[in-house]
Design an enzyme around this catalytic site. Structure first.
Site, PDB file in Angstrom:
ATOM      1  N   GLU A  17       4.249 -23.986 -68.220  1.00 22.29           N
ATOM      2  CA  GLU A  17       4.699 -22.931 -67.319  1.00 22.29           C
ATOM      3  C   GLU A  17       5.986 -22.275 -67.821  1.00 22.29           C
ATOM      4  O   GLU A  17       6.729 -21.674 -67.047  1.00 22.29           O
ATOM      5  CB  GLU A  17       4.858 -23.488 -65.898  1.00 22.29           C
ATOM      6  N   SER A  38      -0.484 -23.959 -71.386  1.00 22.60           N
ATOM      7  CA  SER A  38      -1.664 -23.750 -70.549  1.00 22.60           C
ATOM      8  C   SER A  38      -2.049 -22.286 -70.513  1.00 22.60           C
ATOM      9  O   SER A  38      -1.197 -21.411 -70.346  1.00 22.60           O
ATOM     10  CB  SER A  38      -1.407 -24.242 -69.122  1.00 22.60           C
ATOM     11  N   HIS A  43      -1.499 -18.497 -65.320  1.00 19.05           N
ATOM     12  CA  HIS A  43      -0.308 -18.697 -66.137  1.00 19.05           C
ATOM     13  C   HIS A  43       0.060 -17.434 -66.922  1.00 19.05           C
ATOM     14  O   HIS A  43      -0.509 -16.371 -66.710  1.00 19.05           O
ATOM     15  CB  HIS A  43      -0.499 -19.911 -67.037  1.00 19.05           C
ATOM     16  N   HIS A  70     -14.439 -35.602 -79.237  1.00 21.31           N
ATOM     17  CA  HIS A  70     -15.190 -36.857 -79.062  1.00 21.31           C
ATOM     18  C   HIS A  70     -14.587 -38.059 -79.783  1.00 21.31           C
ATOM     19  O   HIS A  70     -15.165 -39.145 -79.755  1.00 21.31           O
ATOM     20  CB  HIS A  70     -16.652 -36.702 -79.520  1.00 21.31           C
ATOM     21  N   ARG A  74     -15.145 -35.711 -87.942  1.00 20.32           N
ATOM     22  CA  ARG A  74     -15.864 -34.620 -88.608  1.00 20.32           C
ATOM     23  C   ARG A  74     -14.954 -33.484 -89.066  1.00 20.32           C
ATOM     24  O   ARG A  74     -15.151 -32.911 -90.128  1.00 20.32           O
ATOM     25  CB  ARG A  74     -16.951 -34.077 -87.684  1.00 20.32           C
ATOM     26  N   ASN A 102     -14.332 -33.986 -74.954  1.00 20.40           N
ATOM     27  CA  ASN A 102     -14.839 -32.731 -75.465  1.00 20.40           C
ATOM     28  C   ASN A 102     -14.007 -31.619 -74.833  1.00 20.40           C
ATOM     29  O   ASN A 102     -14.311 -31.141 -73.745  1.00 20.40           O
ATOM     30  CB  ASN A 102     -16.322 -32.555 -75.114  1.00 20.40           C
ATOM     31  N   ARG A 104     -12.947 -28.750 -76.653  1.00 25.17           N
ATOM     32  CA  ARG A 104     -12.909 -27.704 -77.669  1.00 25.17           C
ATOM     33  C   ARG A 104     -12.992 -26.342 -76.986  1.00 25.17           C
ATOM     34  O   ARG A 104     -13.893 -26.108 -76.181  1.00 25.17           O
ATOM     35  CB  ARG A 104     -14.077 -27.886 -78.643  1.00 25.17           C
TER      36      ARG A 104
END
Length: 239
Positions: A17, A38, A43, A70, A74, A102, A104
């Site tokens: 913030e 964020s 925001h 995850h 990779r 997860n 992404r």
């Protein structure tokens, strides 16, 4: 930062913030070993949901990339400092080394965020103009405690604490704001130790948290936005 350095601690900077705020000419979010930002729709800039973590430390970078994906390897190079490569692409593509999530971001969110970033300096100026007007109305009134600036505030919102010395009735204030259709919120969750979730944490409180309790019991905020809010701020003050 100095405290962390003196005690051998990592400094995680929550800048969700305070995007584009500054301290001594340096941007908030650049002091920690890592910092969070964020991009939730309310925001400073928005990709509608999600956010970003920044770091200049390679090990943290690789840990964060794995945890967001995850917990696998990779997206990491074979010479990463957080795991030892085995040289078998068949297994390496689905090799999990950390408890992960997860989280992404999608490409569309990234595209929106890049455009929003270009607009950020002008939006911060607009927020600060609103802040100056808010301060001109509320700063010298002993009934209110408002935020003091330490550096250059990017003014996510306008926090107001009803001065407990005046024995205020916050519910009466809330009722008046509701009647005037003015939105308000608790100040960023208030005092965290008052939330139910605290029982899941192993924590200590050093000294008292008197000011956090005052903010929790007597505080609230109304929103700021990157356009002229002069009439709305005046209306809040009148109510």
């Amino acid at each position: 930062r100095d405290f962390a350095d003196r005690h051998g601690l990592y400094f995680f900077e929550d800048n969700c913030e305070s995007l584009d705020a500054e301290l001594n000419g340096r941007k908030a979010g650049s002091f920690g070993d890592m910092a969070t930002h964020s991009f939730f729709f309310s925001h400073h800039i928005s990709t509608m949901e999600g956010g970003m973590v920044v770091t200049d430390d390679e090990e943290f970078d690789h840990l964060l990339r794995s945890i967001r994906n995850h917990g696998w390897t990779r997206d990491l190079p074979a010479d990463s400092p957080i795991f030892e490569g085995r040289g078998d692409d068949f297994y390496e593509a689905y090799r999990f080394i950390l408890p992960g999530y997860n989280v992404r971001s999608i490409e569309m969110s990234g595209a929106i965020g890049l455009v929003q970033l270009r607009k950020l300096p002008e939006m911060t100026k607009a927020r600060r103009r609103n802040l100056a007007y808010f301060q001109s109305l509320f700063a010298d009134d002993s009934r209110f405690i408002i935020q003091r600036e330490n550096g250059a505030n990017s003014s996510f919102c306008f926090p107001i604490i009803l001065n407990p010395n005046h024995k205020p009735d916050r519910e009466k204030v809330f009722a008046a704001l509701n009647d005037a259709d003015i939105g308000y919120r608790i100040i960023t969750g208030g005092c965290f130790t008052r939330h139910d979730v605290i029982r899941y944490y192993d924590y200590e409180i050093v000294g008292d948290v008197k000011n956090a309790e005052i903010a929790h019991d007597y505080g609230f905020f109304v929103g700021n936005h990157p356009f002229d809010l002069t009439p709305q701020i005046k209306r809040v003050h009148e109510i």
